[in-house]
Design a protein around this motif. Structure first.
Motif, PDB file in Angstrom:
ATOM      1  N   SER A 103      -4.348   0.286 -41.457  1.00 47.49           N
ATOM      2  CA  SER A 103      -5.188  -0.056 -40.315  1.00 47.49           C
ATOM      3  C   SER A 103      -4.517  -1.073 -39.402  1.00 47.49           C
ATOM      4  CB  SER A 103      -6.531  -0.614 -40.802  1.00 47.49           C
ATOM      5  OG  SER A 103      -7.340  -0.996 -39.717  1.00 47.49           O
ATOM      6  N   SER A 104      -4.716  -0.910 -38.088  1.00 49.44           N
ATOM      7  CA  SER A 104      -4.226  -1.885 -37.119  1.00 49.44           C
ATOM      8  C   SER A 104      -5.183  -3.061 -36.979  1.00 49.44           C
ATOM      9  CB  SER A 104      -4.032  -1.226 -35.750  1.00 49.44           C
ATOM     10  OG  SER A 104      -5.268  -0.727 -35.258  1.00 49.44           O
ATOM     11  N   LEU A 105      -6.315  -2.996 -37.675  1.00 52.98           N
ATOM     12  CA  LEU A 105      -7.347  -4.029 -37.594  1.00 52.98           C
ATOM     13  C   LEU A 105      -7.068  -5.153 -38.587  1.00 52.98           C
ATOM     14  CD1 LEU A 105     -10.222  -4.862 -36.547  1.00 52.98           C
ATOM     15  CD2 LEU A 105     -11.140  -3.590 -38.501  1.00 52.98           C
ATOM     16  N   LEU A 106      -7.215  -6.393 -38.121  1.00 54.49           N
ATOM     17  CA  LEU A 106      -7.185  -7.572 -38.983  1.00 54.49           C
ATOM     18  C   LEU A 106      -8.501  -8.308 -38.816  1.00 54.49           C
ATOM     19  CD1 LEU A 106      -3.581  -8.974 -38.342  1.00 54.49           C
ATOM     20  CD2 LEU A 106      -4.382  -7.760 -40.380  1.00 54.49           C
ATOM     21  N   LEU A 107      -8.952  -8.942 -39.905  1.00 51.49           N
ATOM     22  CA  LEU A 107     -10.211  -9.684 -39.893  1.00 51.49           C
ATOM     23  C   LEU A 107      -9.938 -11.123 -40.296  1.00 51.49           C
ATOM     24  CD1 LEU A 107     -12.412  -7.018 -41.726  1.00 51.49           C
ATOM     25  CD2 LEU A 107     -12.268  -7.420 -39.258  1.00 51.49           C
ATOM     26  N   TYR A 108     -10.193 -12.044 -39.369  1.00 48.92           N
ATOM     27  CA  TYR A 108      -9.923 -13.464 -39.641  1.00 48.92           C
ATOM     28  C   TYR A 108     -11.222 -14.179 -40.011  1.00 48.92           C
ATOM     29  CZ  TYR A 108      -8.803 -18.364 -38.983  1.00 48.92           C
ATOM     30  OH  TYR A 108      -8.639 -19.713 -39.179  1.00 48.92           O
ATOM     31  N   PRO A 109     -11.315 -14.754 -41.242  1.00 47.12           N
ATOM     32  CA  PRO A 109     -12.529 -15.469 -41.647  1.00 47.12           C
ATOM     33  C   PRO A 109     -12.534 -16.886 -41.072  1.00 47.12           C
ATOM     34  CG  PRO A 109     -10.941 -15.477 -43.443  1.00 47.12           C
ATOM     35  CD  PRO A 109     -10.319 -14.681 -42.318  1.00 47.12           C
ATOM     36  N   TYR A 110     -13.668 -17.284 -40.494  1.00 48.85           N
ATOM     37  CA  TYR A 110     -13.703 -18.598 -39.863  1.00 48.85           C
ATOM     38  C   TYR A 110     -14.723 -19.548 -40.483  1.00 48.85           C
ATOM     39  CZ  TYR A 110     -17.579 -16.554 -37.068  1.00 48.85           C
ATOM     40  OH  TYR A 110     -18.739 -15.945 -36.652  1.00 48.85           O
ATOM     41  N   SER A 111     -15.225 -19.250 -41.673  1.00 48.88           N
ATOM     42  CA  SER A 111     -16.114 -20.198 -42.336  1.00 48.88           C
ATOM     43  C   SER A 111     -15.296 -21.334 -42.932  1.00 48.88           C
ATOM     44  CB  SER A 111     -16.936 -19.499 -43.422  1.00 48.88           C
ATOM     45  OG  SER A 111     -16.098 -18.809 -44.318  1.00 48.88           O
ATOM     46  N   ALA A 152     -11.020   1.944 -34.906  1.00 48.68           N
ATOM     47  CA  ALA A 152     -10.464   0.629 -34.635  1.00 48.68           C
ATOM     48  C   ALA A 152     -10.404   0.332 -33.144  1.00 48.68           C
ATOM     49  CB  ALA A 152      -9.075   0.510 -35.255  1.00 48.68           C
ATOM     50  N   ALA A 153     -10.047   1.325 -32.346  1.00 54.24           N
ATOM     51  CA  ALA A 153      -9.936   1.119 -30.899  1.00 54.24           C
ATOM     52  C   ALA A 153     -11.269   0.697 -30.291  1.00 54.24           C
ATOM     53  CB  ALA A 153      -9.424   2.388 -30.224  1.00 54.24           C
ATOM     54  N   THR A 154     -12.353   1.316 -30.753  1.00 54.04           N
ATOM     55  CA  THR A 154     -13.677   0.946 -30.249  1.00 54.04           C
ATOM     56  C   THR A 154     -14.057  -0.447 -30.706  1.00 54.04           C
ATOM     57  OG1 THR A 154     -14.353   3.272 -30.326  1.00 54.04           O
ATOM     58  CG2 THR A 154     -16.100   1.622 -30.169  1.00 54.04           C
ATOM     59  N   LEU A 155     -13.687  -0.765 -31.930  1.00 56.05           N
ATOM     60  CA  LEU A 155     -13.998  -2.086 -32.479  1.00 56.05           C
ATOM     61  C   LEU A 155     -13.358  -3.196 -31.640  1.00 56.05           C
ATOM     62  CD1 LEU A 155     -15.724  -2.644 -34.997  1.00 56.05           C
ATOM     63  CD2 LEU A 155     -13.611  -3.110 -36.238  1.00 56.05           C
ATOM     64  N   PHE A 156     -12.144  -2.961 -31.165  1.00 54.99           N
ATOM     65  CA  PHE A 156     -11.447  -3.975 -30.372  1.00 54.99           C
ATOM     66  C   PHE A 156     -12.156  -4.256 -29.049  1.00 54.99           C
ATOM     67  CE2 PHE A 156      -7.466  -2.221 -32.598  1.00 54.99           C
ATOM     68  CZ  PHE A 156      -7.634  -3.100 -33.650  1.00 54.99           C
TER      69      PHE A 156
END
Length: 379
Positions: A103-111, A152-156
């Motif tokens: 996947s080209s998607l990354l998820l950054y946690p900010y808690s 993924a494209a829609t998510l961006f």
């Protein structure tokens, strides 16, 4: 008063928090039990198996925005830079993102403190796992499960965050126990490859430069070299001497003095060094500096004598009105100085530094997000 008026729901009742909130103080920061891992996350209280350890609200990113490129001067346009055609590395942020190799998607946690949960490796078993939020109804706009059906494209195209993972206890976790997560097989393999190929030698210039850790010289070097001595025996190119100093000086506490700083030199204006408790409060600042002079105040061999130094702090660009008298410090002791990495010269800024996202288990990563699957599947 104005904040309360403009944000009427800023303060919530305990009943509302019990119904809608997520506990954020189950973990605290501490020194990891894993060698060279730095900080780690530790349980603040007992957490039984199956219960929430930490919620992980996420910012979605396209992994391509973390690409780094080599830059060079444009020979045809002064002041313009040209970048390399292909990426030469990834930004450090990728180490703290969740992702999947397809996947080209990354998820950054900010808690809070989510970024210090370390990898379970070797004989250290994971005691938490990742899962999507289990009670979606209570989190409102923080989690949109319908996004699982988007590519993924829609998510961006979504300008606001809207996904939430949870770190869930796999076993009973005792108070004070370090929290560990399995980063995945791909991360493990990438780390093993990194360790096998790692070298301190950096070959960007005509001569390879060896990276030297500041703590090594802080342990081995009892005396700092002056500017004149540095001409013959320079320090490693990634290091500088740093000096602890006050952010602001007071003429009543640190009056301006005039002293000669070199033999037979004219007097110059500066201030006597001052420490905090130690280096606490307003004195918790360190800045690269140049050692202009060293004078002995003890009696004995060089390694045990106490020296006092006259130093000139490097210019702080954030303080354009800073006077020379606030940068020239007299009588700085050894405890007021240490070796530090120069900006962008620490080991994490080296081109060969480790870069890899934290793996999310395949069974919880939506198929619609695997937009790189065709290019990564063997043919």
């Amino acid at each position: 008063g104005s904040a309360k008026h403009s944000l009427p729901n800023f303060i919530r009742t305990k009943e509302w928090l019990d119904a809608n909130g997520k506990c954020m103080d189950n973990i605290r920061s501490g020194q990891s039990s894993i060698p060279q891992a730095g900080r780690g996350a530790f349980a603040n209280r007992f957490v039984s198996a199956g219960n929430l350890v930490l919620p992980l609200p996420l910012i979605h990113l396209n992994r391509s925005i973390l690409d780094m490129y080599d830059l060079r001067d444009d020979p045809n346009h002064e002041g313009r830079l040209l970048k390399s055609k292909k990426p030469t590395g990834k930004q450090l942020l990728i180490n703290y993102c969740f992702g999947h190799p397809d996947s080209s998607l990354l998820l950054y946690p900010y808690s809070m403190m989510s970024n210090i949960i370390n990898h379970a490796s070797g004989d250290r078993a994971a005691n938490v796992k990742l899962q999507w939020i289990s009670d979606e109804g209570n989190m409102g706009g923080y989690h949109h499960p319908e996004w699982f059906e988007e590519d993924a494209a829609t998510l961006f195209s979504h300008s606001k965050s809207g996904l939430l993972l949870e770190a869930i206890a796999l076993v009973d976790i005792q108070e004070g126990e370090e929290i560990l997560l399995d980063y995945g097989v791909a991360w493990d393999q990438a780390w093993e490859n990194h360790v096998a190929s790692w070298s301190h030698e950096q070959r960007d210039g005509p001569q390879p430069q060896r990276y030297v850790y500041p703590h090594k010289l802080n342990r081995e070097e009892a005396i700092f070299r002056t500017e004149e001595e540095m001409k013959e025996r320079p320090y490693p190119t990634n290091l500088s001497v740093g000096c602890f100093h006050l952010h602001r000086y007071s003429d009543s506490l640190n009056p301006i003095e005039q002293r000669p700083i070199r033999r037979n030199g004219p007097p110059v204006e500066g201030r006597a060094w001052q420490e905090g408790e130690p280096y606490g409060g307003d004195a918790a600042y360190i800045r690269p500096c140049r050692v202009l002079e060293r004078k002995k105040v003890g009696s004995g061999d060089d390694e045990t004598d106490e020296y006092l130094y006259t130093v000139l702090l490097d210019t702080d660009e954030s303080e354009s009105d800073e006077e020379m008298t606030d940068r020239l410090l007299f009588d700085v002791p050894r405890r007021g100085m240490k070796f530090i990495d120069l900006p962008y010269q620490s080991d994490q800024n080296l081109k060969a530094a480790f870069r890899h996202e934290i793996g999310v288990p395949n069974h919880i990563w939506p198929e619609n997000w695997k937009d790189l699957k065709e290019t990564t599947d063997p043919t």
